[in-house]
Design an enzyme around this catalytic site. Sequence first.
Site, PDB file in Angstrom:
ATOM      1  N   GLU A 170      37.163  30.170  34.098  1.00  0.00           N
ATOM      2  CA  GLU A 170      38.246  30.339  35.386  1.00  0.00           C
ATOM      3  C   GLU A 170      37.609  29.738  36.675  1.00  0.00           C
ATOM      4  O   GLU A 170      38.142  29.150  37.173  1.00  0.00           O
ATOM      5  CB  GLU A 170      38.521  31.731  35.555  1.00  0.00           C
ATOM      6  CG  GLU A 170      39.145  32.573  34.337  1.00  0.00           C
ATOM      7  CD  GLU A 170      38.287  33.336  33.637  1.00  0.00           C
ATOM      8  OE1 GLU A 170      37.210  32.892  32.969  1.00  0.00           O
ATOM      9  OE2 GLU A 170      38.306  34.434  33.411  1.00  0.00           O
ATOM     10  N   CYS A 187      37.179  38.716  34.107  1.00  0.00           N
ATOM     11  CA  CYS A 187      36.461  39.584  34.847  1.00  0.00           C
ATOM     12  C   CYS A 187      36.746  39.983  36.324  1.00  0.00           C
ATOM     13  O   CYS A 187      37.471  38.917  37.019  1.00  0.00           O
ATOM     14  CB  CYS A 187      35.189  39.292  34.318  1.00  0.00           C
ATOM     15  SG  CYS A 187      34.494  38.022  35.485  1.00  0.00           S
ATOM     16  N   CYS A 196      35.832  36.677  38.234  1.00  0.00           N
ATOM     17  CA  CYS A 196      36.915  35.690  38.446  1.00  0.00           C
ATOM     18  C   CYS A 196      38.271  35.804  38.999  1.00  0.00           C
ATOM     19  O   CYS A 196      38.956  35.212  39.676  1.00  0.00           O
ATOM     20  CB  CYS A 196      37.222  35.319  36.905  1.00  0.00           C
ATOM     21  SG  CYS A 196      35.892  34.493  36.064  1.00  0.00           S
TER      22      CYS A 196
END
Length: 144
Positions: free
Chosen positions: A50, A78, A81
Amino acid sequence: MAQALEAARHAAGMGEVPVGAVVLDAETGRVLAVAGNRVETDLDPSGHAEILALRAAAQAKGTPRLDGCDLYVTLEPCAMCAQAMAHARIRRLVFGAYDPKGGGVEHGARVFSRTTCHHRPEVVGGVEETAASAMLKRFFAGRR
Protein backbone atom coordinates in the site's frame (compact mmCIF):
# COMPACT_ATOMS: atom_id res chain seq x y z
CA MET A 1 -8.49 -6.50 -7.67
CA ALA A 2 -7.15 -8.88 -10.32
CA GLN A 3 -4.07 -6.67 -10.73
CA ALA A 4 -3.57 -6.53 -6.97
CA LEU A 5 -3.74 -10.34 -6.78
CA GLU A 6 -1.17 -10.60 -9.57
CA ALA A 7 1.13 -8.19 -7.71
CA ALA A 8 0.69 -10.33 -4.58
CA ARG A 9 1.65 -13.48 -6.54
CA HIS A 10 4.73 -11.69 -7.80
CA ALA A 11 5.65 -10.62 -4.25
CA ALA A 12 5.29 -14.22 -3.04
CA GLY A 13 7.63 -15.34 -5.81
CA MET A 14 10.21 -12.91 -4.42
CA GLY A 15 9.83 -14.38 -0.92
CA GLU A 16 7.65 -11.52 0.31
CA VAL A 17 4.34 -11.83 2.14
CA PRO A 18 1.87 -11.96 -0.78
CA VAL A 19 0.14 -8.61 -0.61
CA GLY A 20 -0.53 -6.52 -3.69
CA ALA A 21 -1.99 -3.04 -4.12
CA VAL A 22 -3.28 -0.93 -6.98
CA VAL A 23 -4.16 2.78 -7.02
CA LEU A 24 -6.77 3.73 -9.59
CA ASP A 25 -7.75 7.25 -10.61
CA ALA A 26 -11.52 6.77 -10.32
CA GLU A 27 -12.24 9.83 -12.46
CA THR A 28 -10.25 8.64 -15.49
CA GLY A 29 -10.13 4.89 -14.87
CA ARG A 30 -6.34 5.02 -15.20
CA VAL A 31 -4.17 2.75 -13.07
CA LEU A 32 -1.62 5.02 -11.42
CA ALA A 33 0.40 2.42 -9.53
CA VAL A 34 0.73 -1.30 -8.88
CA ALA A 35 2.95 -2.67 -6.12
CA GLY A 36 3.62 -5.78 -4.08
CA ASN A 37 5.26 -6.04 -0.68
CA ARG A 38 9.01 -5.33 -0.72
CA VAL A 39 9.84 -5.36 2.99
CA GLU A 40 12.50 -8.09 2.71
CA THR A 41 13.75 -7.12 -0.76
CA ASP A 42 14.30 -3.47 0.15
CA LEU A 43 15.15 -4.11 3.83
CA ASP A 44 12.43 -1.58 4.59
CA PRO A 45 9.88 -2.09 7.38
CA SER A 46 7.58 0.39 5.62
CA GLY A 47 7.84 -1.48 2.29
CA HIS A 48 4.19 -2.56 2.38
CA ALA A 49 2.39 -2.80 -0.95
CA GLU A 50 0.00 0.00 0.00
CA ILE A 51 2.76 2.45 0.94
CA LEU A 52 4.70 1.71 -2.24
CA ALA A 53 1.57 2.11 -4.38
CA LEU A 54 0.64 5.39 -2.67
CA ARG A 55 4.14 6.76 -3.25
CA ALA A 56 4.15 5.79 -6.92
CA ALA A 57 0.63 7.15 -7.48
CA ALA A 58 1.54 10.48 -5.86
CA GLN A 59 4.55 10.72 -8.18
CA ALA A 60 2.38 9.86 -11.19
CA LYS A 61 -0.18 12.53 -10.27
CA GLY A 62 2.41 15.06 -9.18
CA THR A 63 0.71 15.64 -5.83
CA PRO A 64 0.74 14.08 -2.36
CA ARG A 65 -3.07 14.18 -2.29
CA LEU A 66 -4.83 11.37 -4.13
CA ASP A 67 -8.35 12.81 -4.07
CA GLY A 68 -10.57 10.87 -6.44
CA CYS A 69 -8.39 7.76 -6.28
CA ASP A 70 -9.25 4.28 -5.06
CA LEU A 71 -6.82 1.81 -3.51
CA TYR A 72 -7.33 -1.92 -4.03
CA VAL A 73 -5.31 -4.24 -1.79
CA THR A 74 -5.42 -7.98 -1.18
CA LEU A 75 -5.26 -7.79 2.63
CA GLU A 76 -6.89 -5.49 5.17
CA PRO A 77 -4.33 -2.69 5.69
CA CYS A 78 -2.37 -2.36 8.91
CA ALA A 79 -2.60 0.82 10.98
CA MET A 80 0.47 2.36 9.27
CA CYS A 81 -0.99 1.86 5.81
CA ALA A 82 -4.48 3.00 6.84
CA GLN A 83 -3.06 6.21 8.27
CA ALA A 84 -1.07 6.80 5.06
CA MET A 85 -4.30 6.39 3.07
CA ALA A 86 -6.01 8.94 5.28
CA HIS A 87 -3.17 11.42 4.74
CA ALA A 88 -3.25 10.76 0.98
CA ARG A 89 -7.03 11.40 0.95
CA ILE A 90 -7.84 8.12 -0.80
CA ARG A 91 -11.49 8.18 -1.91
CA ARG A 92 -12.22 4.47 -1.49
CA LEU A 93 -10.35 1.50 -0.01
CA VAL A 94 -11.24 -1.93 -1.38
CA PHE A 95 -9.54 -4.89 0.29
CA GLY A 96 -9.64 -8.67 -0.02
CA ALA A 97 -8.86 -10.78 3.05
CA TYR A 98 -9.67 -9.56 6.54
CA ASP A 99 -6.78 -9.50 9.01
CA PRO A 100 -8.00 -10.01 12.59
CA LYS A 101 -4.41 -10.10 13.89
CA GLY A 102 -2.72 -7.19 12.09
CA GLY A 103 -5.49 -5.24 10.39
CA GLY A 104 -5.97 -1.60 11.23
CA VAL A 105 -9.27 -0.86 9.48
CA GLU A 106 -11.92 -3.37 10.60
CA HIS A 107 -9.72 -4.82 13.36
CA GLY A 108 -7.07 -3.57 15.79
CA ALA A 109 -6.57 0.19 15.73
CA ARG A 110 -9.59 0.85 13.45
CA VAL A 111 -7.82 3.98 12.21
CA PHE A 112 -10.69 5.42 10.20
CA SER A 113 -13.10 5.34 13.15
CA ARG A 114 -10.84 7.46 15.37
CA THR A 115 -11.85 11.05 16.01
CA THR A 116 -8.25 12.06 15.25
CA CYS A 117 -8.42 10.64 11.72
CA HIS A 118 -8.25 13.52 9.22
CA HIS A 119 -9.94 11.72 6.33
CA ARG A 120 -12.15 8.64 6.16
CA PRO A 121 -12.35 6.82 2.84
CA GLU A 122 -15.26 4.63 1.89
CA VAL A 123 -14.27 1.06 2.83
CA VAL A 124 -15.31 -2.12 1.04
CA GLY A 125 -13.90 -5.34 2.48
CA GLY A 126 -14.01 -8.97 1.44
CA VAL A 127 -13.58 -8.46 -2.33
CA GLU A 128 -11.93 -11.64 -3.73
CA GLU A 129 -11.46 -12.64 -0.10
CA THR A 130 -11.21 -16.36 -0.86
CA ALA A 131 -8.42 -15.95 -3.41
CA ALA A 132 -6.47 -13.48 -1.29
CA SER A 133 -6.82 -15.55 1.86
CA ALA A 134 -5.83 -18.78 0.11
CA MET A 135 -2.67 -17.16 -1.25
CA LEU A 136 -1.67 -15.98 2.23
CA LYS A 137 -2.42 -19.37 3.79
CA ARG A 138 -0.31 -21.20 1.16
CA PHE A 139 2.55 -18.78 1.68
CA PHE A 140 2.63 -19.15 5.46
CA ALA A 141 2.08 -22.93 5.35
CA GLY A 142 5.23 -23.12 3.23
CA ARG A 143 7.14 -21.15 5.87
CA ARG A 144 6.23 -23.46 8.75
